[in-house]
Design a protein around this motif. Structure first.
Motif, PDB file in Angstrom:
ATOM      1  N   LYS A 117       0.833  -1.206   0.000  1.00  0.00           N
ATOM      2  CA  LYS A 117       0.000   0.000   0.000  1.00  0.00           C
ATOM      3  C   LYS A 117       0.868   1.256   0.000  1.00  0.00           C
ATOM      4  N   ALA A 118       1.924   1.246   0.813  1.00  0.00           N
ATOM      5  CA  ALA A 118       2.835   2.393   0.856  1.00  0.00           C
ATOM      6  C   ALA A 118       3.545   2.543  -0.488  1.00  0.00           C
ATOM      7  N   PHE A 119       3.973   1.450  -1.055  1.00  0.00           N
ATOM      8  CA  PHE A 119       4.653   1.478  -2.371  1.00  0.00           C
ATOM      9  C   PHE A 119       3.728   2.054  -3.436  1.00  0.00           C
ATOM     10  N   ASP A 120       2.486   1.611  -3.426  1.00  0.00           N
ATOM     11  CA  ASP A 120       1.515   2.096  -4.417  1.00  0.00           C
ATOM     12  C   ASP A 120       1.260   3.595  -4.290  1.00  0.00           C
ATOM     13  N   LYS A 121       1.419   4.130  -3.082  1.00  0.00           N
ATOM     14  CA  LYS A 121       1.246   5.565  -2.854  1.00  0.00           C
ATOM     15  C   LYS A 121       2.541   6.348  -3.104  1.00  0.00           C
ATOM     16  N   GLY A 122       3.614   5.636  -3.435  1.00  0.00           N
ATOM     17  CA  GLY A 122       4.894   6.301  -3.657  1.00  0.00           C
ATOM     18  C   GLY A 122       5.655   6.586  -2.372  1.00  0.00           C
ATOM     19  N   GLU A 123       5.235   5.994  -1.275  1.00  0.00           N
ATOM     20  CA  GLU A 123       5.886   6.184   0.034  1.00  0.00           C
ATOM     21  C   GLU A 123       6.931   5.086   0.228  1.00  0.00           C
ATOM     22  N   PHE A 124       8.025   5.194  -0.512  1.00  0.00           N
ATOM     23  CA  PHE A 124       9.031   4.144  -0.549  1.00  0.00           C
ATOM     24  C   PHE A 124       9.745   3.904   0.783  1.00  0.00           C
ATOM     25  N   PRO A 125      10.085   4.958   1.550  1.00  0.00           N
ATOM     26  CA  PRO A 125      10.724   4.691   2.849  1.00  0.00           C
ATOM     27  C   PRO A 125       9.810   3.906   3.800  1.00  0.00           C
ATOM     28  N   ILE A 126       8.512   4.187   3.755  1.00  0.00           N
ATOM     29  CA  ILE A 126       7.567   3.447   4.607  1.00  0.00           C
ATOM     30  C   ILE A 126       7.490   1.997   4.148  1.00  0.00           C
ATOM     31  N   ALA A 127       7.439   1.780   2.842  1.00  0.00           N
ATOM     32  CA  ALA A 127       7.403   0.415   2.309  1.00  0.00           C
ATOM     33  C   ALA A 127       8.651  -0.356   2.723  1.00  0.00           C
ATOM     34  N   LYS A 128       9.793   0.291   2.590  1.00  0.00           N
ATOM     35  CA  LYS A 128      11.062  -0.363   2.958  1.00  0.00           C
ATOM     36  C   LYS A 128      11.088  -0.689   4.454  1.00  0.00           C
ATOM     37  N   ALA A 129      10.590   0.216   5.274  1.00  0.00           N
ATOM     38  CA  ALA A 129      10.560  -0.008   6.727  1.00  0.00           C
ATOM     39  C   ALA A 129       9.654  -1.183   7.090  1.00  0.00           C
ATOM     40  N   GLN A 130       8.556  -1.351   6.363  1.00  0.00           N
ATOM     41  CA  GLN A 130       7.654  -2.478   6.624  1.00  0.00           C
ATOM     42  C   GLN A 130       8.324  -3.811   6.271  1.00  0.00           C
ATOM     43  N   LEU A 131       9.137  -3.807   5.227  1.00  0.00           N
ATOM     44  CA  LEU A 131       9.768  -5.051   4.767  1.00  0.00           C
ATOM     45  C   LEU A 131      11.027  -5.417   5.545  1.00  0.00           C
ATOM     46  N   ALA A 132      11.690  -4.429   6.151  1.00  0.00           N
ATOM     47  CA  ALA A 132      12.979  -4.671   6.807  1.00  0.00           C
ATOM     48  C   ALA A 132      12.956  -5.817   7.827  1.00  0.00           C
ATOM     49  N   PRO A 133      11.970  -5.891   8.728  1.00  0.00           N
ATOM     50  CA  PRO A 133      12.001  -6.982   9.718  1.00  0.00           C
ATOM     51  C   PRO A 133      11.804  -8.373   9.109  1.00  0.00           C
ATOM     52  N   LEU A 134      11.261  -8.439   7.912  1.00  0.00           N
ATOM     53  CA  LEU A 134      11.025  -9.739   7.296  1.00  0.00           C
ATOM     54  C   LEU A 134      12.349 -10.464   7.066  1.00  0.00           C
ATOM     55  N   ALA A 135      13.274  -9.809   6.372  1.00  0.00           N
ATOM     56  CA  ALA A 135      14.554 -10.428   6.047  1.00  0.00           C
ATOM     57  C   ALA A 135      15.471 -10.543   7.264  1.00  0.00           C
ATOM     58  N   LYS A 136      15.368  -9.561   8.174  1.00  0.00           N
ATOM     59  CA  LYS A 136      16.275  -9.554   9.324  1.00  0.00           C
ATOM     60  C   LYS A 136      15.878 -10.546  10.411  1.00  0.00           C
ATOM     61  N   TYR A 137      14.582 -10.648  10.715  1.00  0.00           N
ATOM     62  CA  TYR A 137      14.166 -11.420  11.896  1.00  0.00           C
ATOM     63  C   TYR A 137      13.100 -12.470  11.615  1.00  0.00           C
ATOM     64  N   LEU A 138      12.039 -12.069  10.932  1.00  0.00           N
ATOM     65  CA  LEU A 138      10.865 -12.935  10.849  1.00  0.00           C
ATOM     66  C   LEU A 138      11.097 -14.186  10.001  1.00  0.00           C
ATOM     67  N   ILE A 139      11.603 -14.016   8.796  1.00  0.00           N
ATOM     68  CA  ILE A 139      11.847 -15.182   7.948  1.00  0.00           C
ATOM     69  C   ILE A 139      12.960 -16.068   8.527  1.00  0.00           C
ATOM     70  N   PRO A 140      14.091 -15.516   9.000  1.00  0.00           N
ATOM     71  CA  PRO A 140      15.093 -16.392   9.621  1.00  0.00           C
ATOM     72  C   PRO A 140      14.555 -17.161  10.838  1.00  0.00           C
ATOM     73  N   THR A 141      13.718 -16.519  11.645  1.00  0.00           N
ATOM     74  CA  THR A 141      13.124 -17.213  12.793  1.00  0.00           C
ATOM     75  C   THR A 141      12.264 -18.374  12.311  1.00  0.00           C
ATOM     76  N   ASN A 142      11.457 -18.130  11.282  1.00  0.00           N
ATOM     77  CA  ASN A 142      10.614 -19.201  10.766  1.00  0.00           C
ATOM     78  C   ASN A 142      11.427 -20.321  10.113  1.00  0.00           C
ATOM     79  N   ILE A 143      12.550 -19.987   9.507  1.00  0.00           N
ATOM     80  CA  ILE A 143      13.416 -21.025   8.936  1.00  0.00           C
ATOM     81  C   ILE A 143      13.920 -21.950  10.040  1.00  0.00           C
ATOM     82  N   VAL A 144      14.428 -21.376  11.114  1.00  0.00           N
ATOM     83  CA  VAL A 144      14.949 -22.181  12.220  1.00  0.00           C
ATOM     84  C   VAL A 144      13.839 -23.040  12.825  1.00  0.00           C
ATOM     85  N   LEU A 145      12.680 -22.431  13.087  1.00  0.00           N
ATOM     86  CA  LEU A 145      11.560 -23.187  13.646  1.00  0.00           C
ATOM     87  C   LEU A 145      11.125 -24.300  12.702  1.00  0.00           C
ATOM     88  N   GLY A 146      11.070 -23.993  11.414  1.00  0.00           N
ATOM     89  CA  GLY A 146      10.667 -24.998  10.426  1.00  0.00           C
ATOM     90  C   GLY A 146      11.630 -26.171  10.381  1.00  0.00           C
TER      91      GLY A 146
END
Length: 159
Positions: A117-146
């Motif tokens: 939604k932020a990307f579609d509005k041209g709010e790129f810093p907000i979009a990037k901030a929303q995605l940052a925890p995915l690669a840093k914490y959330l997906i790696p945590t799920n990989i280990v748990l999986g």
């Protein structure tokens, strides 16, 4: 459930394992192959757009896999009669792990949608901030748990 499992055990186990492969393997590919290849893209708008598209396509595969994983797990738990056995603790632990992973996936899904939604509005810093925890914490945590859940599943199949 026992009759269903007895008649279709190979298919049920195959679908269960395939679902885990798609979910856990997909996260490994997204995090350690796709993520790093995206770092070579210099234009932030293109990089964000491709990241959002990659995640959208990944979700289209993972959501059915999560549902199928749950359904096949329920069938196996009931049909194999783990309840009341010493192995039932492994079953419960495995299901707790998959539940936590699903909750984390829901957070990832919500953050990706907010980023879109932020990307579609041209709010790129907000979009990037929303995605940052995915690669840093959330997906790696799920990989280990999986991976832990997969090991528990192998342990259960060995008995």
């Amino acid at each position: 459930m026992s009759e269903l499992f007895n008649n279709f055990s190979t298919l049920i186990i195959f679908l269960h394992v395939l679902s885990a492969i798609i979910w856990v393997g997909g996260m490994i590919v997204i995090r350690f192959a796709v993520h790093y290849s995206m770092q070579d893209i210099e234009d932030p708008k293109i990089k964000l757009g491709r990241t959002l598209e990659n995640l959208r396509r990944f979700f289209n595969m993972v959501i059915p896999s999560i549902i199928l994983l749950l359904l096949t797990a329920i069938i196996m738990i009931i049909a194999l009669g783990f309840k009341g056995t010493p192995l039932y603790n492994f079953v419960i632990l495995k299901e707790i792990i998959w539940t936590v992973m699903t909750l984390i996936f829901i957070v990832i899904y919500i953050k990706r949608n907010k980023a879109q939604k932020a990307f579609d509005k041209g709010e790129f810093p907000i979009a990037k901030a929303q995605l940052a925890p995915l690669a840093k914490y959330l997906i790696p945590t799920n990989i280990v748990l999986g991976l832990i859940a997969v090991i528990l599943g192998i342990t259960l199949r060995g008995y």
